[in-house]
Design an enzyme around this catalytic site. Sequence first.
Site, PDB file in Angstrom:
ATOM      1  N   ASN A  61     -10.341   2.625   6.694  1.00 26.95           N
ATOM      2  CA  ASN A  61      -9.347   1.817   7.163  1.00 26.95           C
ATOM      3  C   ASN A  61      -9.348   1.456   8.688  1.00 26.95           C
ATOM      4  O   ASN A  61     -10.154   2.168   9.578  1.00 26.95           O
ATOM      5  CB  ASN A  61      -7.750   2.553   6.959  1.00 26.95           C
ATOM      6  N   GLU A  63      -7.156  -0.227  11.573  1.00 32.12           N
ATOM      7  CA  GLU A  63      -5.674  -0.726  12.090  1.00 32.12           C
ATOM      8  C   GLU A  63      -5.566  -1.729  13.113  1.00 32.12           C
ATOM      9  O   GLU A  63      -6.779  -1.864  13.735  1.00 32.12           O
ATOM     10  CB  GLU A  63      -4.976   0.709  12.295  1.00 32.12           C
ATOM     11  N   CYS A  72      -6.322  -1.239   4.582  1.00 31.52           N
ATOM     12  CA  CYS A  72      -6.727   0.030   4.146  1.00 31.52           C
ATOM     13  C   CYS A  72      -8.184  -0.107   3.652  1.00 31.52           C
ATOM     14  O   CYS A  72      -8.802  -0.991   3.550  1.00 31.52           O
ATOM     15  CB  CYS A  72      -5.974   0.265   2.706  1.00 31.52           C
ATOM     16  N   GLU A  74      -9.687   1.073   1.003  1.00 27.10           N
ATOM     17  CA  GLU A  74     -10.021   0.528  -0.405  1.00 27.10           C
ATOM     18  C   GLU A  74     -10.258  -0.911  -0.499  1.00 27.10           C
ATOM     19  O   GLU A  74     -11.056  -1.405  -0.835  1.00 27.10           O
ATOM     20  CB  GLU A  74      -8.804   0.830  -1.468  1.00 27.10           C
ATOM     21  N   CYS A 111      -2.220   2.492  -2.074  1.00 25.62           N
ATOM     22  CA  CYS A 111      -1.029   1.760  -1.908  1.00 25.62           C
ATOM     23  C   CYS A 111      -0.990   0.490  -2.895  1.00 25.62           C
ATOM     24  O   CYS A 111      -1.935   0.281  -3.522  1.00 25.62           O
ATOM     25  CB  CYS A 111      -0.831   1.214  -0.505  1.00 25.62           C
ATOM     26  N   CYS A 114      -3.457  -2.309  -2.441  1.00 27.52           N
ATOM     27  CA  CYS A 114      -4.651  -1.758  -2.832  1.00 27.52           C
ATOM     28  C   CYS A 114      -5.170  -2.126  -4.463  1.00 27.52           C
ATOM     29  O   CYS A 114      -6.162  -2.322  -4.815  1.00 27.52           O
ATOM     30  CB  CYS A 114      -5.122  -0.794  -2.082  1.00 27.52           C
TER      31      CYS A 114
HETATM   32  N1  THU Z   1      -4.501   3.727   4.012  1.00 31.68           N
HETATM   33  C1  THU Z   1      -5.541   3.445   3.501  1.00 31.68           C
HETATM   34  O1  THU Z   1      -6.509   3.185   4.046  1.00 31.68           O
HETATM   35  N2  THU Z   1      -5.550   3.989   2.245  1.00 31.68           N
HETATM   36  C2  THU Z   1      -4.665   4.355   1.450  1.00 31.68           C
HETATM   37  O2  THU Z   1      -4.942   4.705   0.163  1.00 31.68           O
HETATM   38  C3  THU Z   1      -3.088   4.745   2.214  1.00 31.68           C
HETATM   39  C4  THU Z   1      -2.899   4.316   3.333  1.00 31.68           C
HETATM   40  C5  THU Z   1      -4.374   3.559   5.686  1.00 31.68           C
HETATM   41  C6  THU Z   1      -3.229   2.495   6.027  1.00 31.68           C
HETATM   42  C7  THU Z   1      -3.330   2.932   7.187  1.00 31.68           C
HETATM   43  O3  THU Z   1      -4.178   2.426   8.332  1.00 31.68           O
HETATM   44  C8  THU Z   1      -3.170   4.418   7.212  1.00 31.68           C
HETATM   45  O4  THU Z   1      -3.612   4.723   6.207  1.00 31.68           O
HETATM   46  C9  THU Z   1      -1.600   4.976   7.028  1.00 31.68           C
HETATM   47  O5  THU Z   1      -0.847   4.344   6.225  1.00 31.68           O
END
Ligand code: THU
Length: 160
Positions: A61, A63, A72, A74, A111, A114
């Site tokens: 991920n 941010e 994310c 994925e 999520c 994704c």
């Molecule tokens: N996140 C992911 O990368 N994948 C997931 O399956 C759930 C959430 C990330 C998004 C954000 O950077 C952090 O986790 C918190 O939500």
Amino acid sequence: MQKRTIETKLEIYSFEELDKSNQYLIEKAKEQVQKAYAPYSGFQVGAAIELVNGEIITGSNQENSAYPSGLCAERVAMFYANAQFPDIAVKSMAIAAFTNGEFLEVPVTPCGSCRQVLLETEIRFENNITIILYGTKEVYLLENVKQLLPLCFEKSSLIG
Ligand code: THU
């Protein structure tokens, strides 16, 4: 009025029970959490994809201070895979998440956005993608993305 129940099928394994190729993909997803850029949530996610030609693609991920601009793990991995290998189907994807100094006990689940993106790849190549959701206590295995997204919207929905 009728009621209908929609089932999601998943298999639950301990890490040791999994076959070697799935264990390997989980290890790649776990390694990848170290490369996450997650200064805002502290929730580091790693994803590893195996293509049908054996190629492994990873992502984490990423941010952003403008929160919705982040992405994310994925989708980072899947968009990269599709961009670099537009003709190669995806075989499987493993996901792991690390926060407060440890991997999650309960398997991490993708999520909604994704799930929609993963589904597009599954449908595009007409090839089921095995989804491997890692937790330290147990691992969930789903035979395809459709299991994660019942009543999904897909290209056939556009025709009506
Ligand atoms: N996140 C992911 O990368 N994948 C997931 O399956 C759930 C959430 C990330 C998004 C954000 O950077 C952090 O986790 C918190 O939500």
